[in-house]
Design a protein around this motif. Structure first.
Motif, PDB file in Angstrom:
ATOM      1  N   GLY A 295     -10.962  13.970   7.567  1.00 36.18           N
ATOM      2  CA  GLY A 295     -10.601  15.307   7.985  1.00 36.18           C
ATOM      3  C   GLY A 295      -9.157  15.698   7.840  1.00 36.18           C
ATOM      4  N   ALA A 296      -8.300  14.845   7.276  1.00 29.30           N
ATOM      5  CA  ALA A 296      -6.890  15.198   7.110  1.00 29.30           C
ATOM      6  C   ALA A 296      -6.736  16.241   6.008  1.00 29.30           C
ATOM      7  CB  ALA A 296      -6.062  13.964   6.795  1.00 29.30           C
ATOM      8  N   ALA A 297      -5.682  17.041   6.123  1.00 25.79           N
ATOM      9  CA  ALA A 297      -5.408  18.058   5.110  1.00 25.79           C
ATOM     10  C   ALA A 297      -4.715  17.424   3.905  1.00 25.79           C
ATOM     11  CB  ALA A 297      -4.520  19.159   5.698  1.00 25.79           C
ATOM     12  N   PRO A 298      -4.938  17.971   2.694  1.00 24.51           N
ATOM     13  CA  PRO A 298      -4.276  17.399   1.506  1.00 24.51           C
ATOM     14  C   PRO A 298      -2.763  17.299   1.653  1.00 24.51           C
ATOM     15  CG  PRO A 298      -5.965  18.963   0.858  1.00 24.51           C
ATOM     16  CD  PRO A 298      -5.848  19.066   2.354  1.00 24.51           C
ATOM     17  N   ALA A 299      -2.135  18.291   2.305  1.00 23.06           N
ATOM     18  CA  ALA A 299      -0.677  18.252   2.453  1.00 23.06           C
ATOM     19  C   ALA A 299      -0.221  17.044   3.255  1.00 23.06           C
ATOM     20  CB  ALA A 299      -0.191  19.539   3.114  1.00 23.06           C
ATOM     21  N   GLU A 300      -1.071  16.554   4.175  1.00 26.64           N
ATOM     22  CA  GLU A 300      -0.697  15.415   5.017  1.00 26.64           C
ATOM     23  C   GLU A 300      -0.773  14.096   4.263  1.00 26.64           C
ATOM     24  OE1 GLU A 300      -2.950  15.377   8.599  1.00 26.64           O
ATOM     25  OE2 GLU A 300      -2.684  17.515   8.980  1.00 26.64           O
ATOM     26  N   VAL A 301      -1.691  13.997   3.298  1.00 25.60           N
ATOM     27  CA  VAL A 301      -1.885  12.718   2.607  1.00 25.60           C
ATOM     28  C   VAL A 301      -1.158  12.669   1.264  1.00 25.60           C
ATOM     29  CG1 VAL A 301      -4.145  12.441   3.689  1.00 25.60           C
ATOM     30  CG2 VAL A 301      -3.997  13.456   1.416  1.00 25.60           C
ATOM     31  N   ALA A 302      -0.647  13.801   0.793  1.00 20.18           N
ATOM     32  CA  ALA A 302       0.024  13.821  -0.505  1.00 20.18           C
ATOM     33  C   ALA A 302       1.170  12.830  -0.606  1.00 20.18           C
ATOM     34  CB  ALA A 302       0.512  15.232  -0.829  1.00 20.18           C
ATOM     35  N   PRO A 303       2.017  12.653   0.455  1.00 26.25           N
ATOM     36  CA  PRO A 303       3.106  11.674   0.334  1.00 26.25           C
ATOM     37  C   PRO A 303       2.637  10.259   0.036  1.00 26.25           C
ATOM     38  CG  PRO A 303       3.490  13.155   2.181  1.00 26.25           C
ATOM     39  CD  PRO A 303       2.108  13.429   1.706  1.00 26.25           C
ATOM     40  N   LEU A 304       1.406   9.926   0.432  1.00 19.44           N
ATOM     41  CA  LEU A 304       0.884   8.587   0.146  1.00 19.44           C
ATOM     42  C   LEU A 304       0.654   8.375  -1.348  1.00 19.44           C
ATOM     43  CD1 LEU A 304      -1.720   8.301   3.053  1.00 19.44           C
ATOM     44  CD2 LEU A 304       0.511   7.183   2.916  1.00 19.44           C
ATOM     45  N   LEU A 305       0.536   9.467  -2.097  1.00 20.96           N
ATOM     46  CA  LEU A 305       0.315   9.359  -3.538  1.00 20.96           C
ATOM     47  C   LEU A 305       1.620   9.195  -4.305  1.00 20.96           C
ATOM     48  CD1 LEU A 305      -2.370  12.160  -3.987  1.00 20.96           C
ATOM     49  CD2 LEU A 305      -2.742   9.713  -3.666  1.00 20.96           C
ATOM     50  N   GLY A 306       2.752   9.381  -3.637  1.00 23.05           N
ATOM     51  CA  GLY A 306       4.029   9.141  -4.298  1.00 23.05           C
ATOM     52  C   GLY A 306       4.799  10.386  -4.671  1.00 23.05           C
TER      53      GLY A 306
END
Length: 491
Positions: A295-306
């Motif tokens: 349920g996390a938003a894409p903006a929250e997980v984007a930093p994990l992608l680099g």
């Protein structure tokens, strides 16, 4: 340059040509070595054929060049020049010039170790060349089939829970030898296949150092691959393209035409696998996926992608069927990203904003503007439109313009409301909207719009006529086209 994804045409063993009963060829001199292979056939009546040979030929001659009273010296010079040029064998046609093969020619071929074939009167040189091309075509078909099967098995192995050992095991089996993955420190970290022996093992380890970048020199300062033969074993080292210092080494008793292609595919897969594990990006993507699913938003997980801003690249292979996982991974590796998705006939790749997207041979690409996570769906639509336009205009790479436009001067709320009202009559038909957008972007070209949408040009005409009727407007009017294009850019 030859395409590295396509194996070269393998040569044909000379014995296979001799086995053709319809030709009636007979070896009368030279070694009966099964390792002798022929790459092509060439006919020449020159007394010195050396300047016209590339090496590996079956040279065909009827002896027209032989002067009357030629002695052993003439034939010795003639044969020595063929051998010096790398000729594989000499075929001598009996009749109409000579009733038999000159004895001095037989002796010269025997002395220089050049296979000499007697071509009977009933067999034309064209028939010999045609038979050779047929055998080469059969060998190429078999080699292509072997490479295709190897690519599929390697892709399957890369999808297993233990992908690195599985890929090495498949590679070793396909090459009939040993496959080793060397770590950045030069130590073997995984391997599969029979041990080639201490001497070959040591030589392969040294060969890996030849291609491993030191980190203190430019990335192109060392070769990407190197080869050697030790104790009858063919050794090859491939530097993996992730820049982390990993090297793939192979040791096989023989080297077939398609082995380089198979090893290159394995190197691409291992580059992606080792890059993920060594750099931690694989764990970051796994974490991002889990958070999205929870349920996390894409903006929250984007930093994990680099990175925070990315470009969407859509690619479609030129003149080929739908891309397979191996081809998609290769495209991702060429673009510098392993965030790859195969969607039917198109491959989608997420590329960090800081990395320049360049042309990739064999692919047509559409590139979006850099976008934050919340705008990724819009960026994907930009890449899709750019790809459609690139295919229609036969442009290898087309980028979506990211400079400010006149539409940016209008308040977004007012612009969106105007666009919805203008396009309301056709909004329930995505096919009509897509066709109108593509048709306008290609300046009203029926043929190029048909290519971009993969439909018949009559279908395009019918849809545009339907749009004109529903919108109750004249699509030949440039002002109308401009207003509709403005509205379509907002949807």
């Amino acid at each position: 340059m030859p395409d590295p994804t396509v194996p070269p045409t393998p040569p044909v063993p000379l014995d296979a040509l001799l086995a053709r009963a319809d030709l009636g060829l007979r070896r009368i001199a030279g070694p009966a070595d099964p390792a002798v292979v022929v790459h092509w056939a060439h006919t020449s009546e020159m007394a010195d054929p050396y300047p016209y040979l590339l090496g590996g030929e079956l040279l065909l001659s009827a002896g027209v060049h032989i002067p009357d009273g030629a002695g052993a010296g003439y034939f010795d010079a003639y044969v020595s020049r063929i051998v010096a040029a790398g000729g594989a064998a000499l075929g001598f046609g009996v009749a109409p010039v000579h009733d038999t093969v000159p004895g001095a020619l037989v002796e010269a071929c025997e002395m220089h170790g050049l296979p000499l074939l007697e071509v009977p009167p009933r067999t034309t040189f064209s028939a010999v060349a045609r038979a050779l091309w047929q055998l080469m075509a059969q060998a190429r078909t078999a080699e292509l089939r072997r490479v295709t099967e190897a690519q599929q098995s390697l892709a399957t192995a890369a999808a297993r829970p233990d992908p690195v050992p599985a890929v090495l095991q498949q590679l070793a089996r396909r090459l009939g030898g040993r496959a080793v993955l060397y770590g950045p420190e030069g130590t073997p970290i995984a391997g599969a296949g029979p041990d080639p022996g201490a001497e070959a093992r040591t030589a392969l380890s040294k060969l890996a150092e030849v291609v491993r970048p030191s980190g203190q020199e430019p990335s192109d300062a060392r070769p990407s691959s190197a080869s050697d033969t030790v104790a009858g074993v063919r050794l090859v080292a491939h530097a993996l393209g992730n820049g982390e210092g990993f090297v793939l080494g192979t040791a096989a008793p023989q080297r077939d035409a398609g082995d380089h292609t198979i090893a290159s595919v394995a190197a691409v897969l291992l580059s992606l696998l080792t890059g993920e594990r060594h750099g931690g990006s694989g764990a970051g993507r796994s974490s991002a996926l889990v958070r999205l699913l929870l349920g996390a938003a894409p903006a929250e997980v984007a930093p994990l992608l680099g990175g925070d801003r990315w470009r969407v690249v859509r690619g479609r292979p030129d003149g080929r069927a739908a891309p397979d996982p191996v081809a998609a991974s290769a495209l991702g590796a060429a673009l510098g990203s392993s965030l790859v998705d195969v969607a039917g006939e198109v491959v989608r790749v997420l590329v960090p904003d800081g990395r320049t997207v360049e042309r990739v041979p064999g692919w047509t690409l559409g590139v979006s503007a850099a976008a934050a996570p919340r705008d990724w769906p819009a960026a994907d639509a930009q890449a899709s439109r750019a790809l459609a336009r690139a295919r229609a205009t036969r442009t290898p790479l087309l980028r979506h313009g990211d400079r400010p436009a006149l539409t940016d001067l209008i308040p977004p709320h007012d612009a969106d409301a105007h666009a919805r009202a203008l396009l309301a009559p056709i909004e329930r038909s995505p096919a009509l909207v897509d066709t109108l957008r593509t048709w306008l972007s290609l300046h009203g070209s029926w043929d190029r719009t048909a290519v971009a949408l993969d439909v018949h040009r009559n279908t395009v005409r019918q849809r545009i006529a339907r749009c004109a009727a529903l919108l109750d407007t004249d699509l030949d009017d440039p002002d109308v086209r401009m207003e509709l294009w403005f509205a379509l850019r907002r949807t």
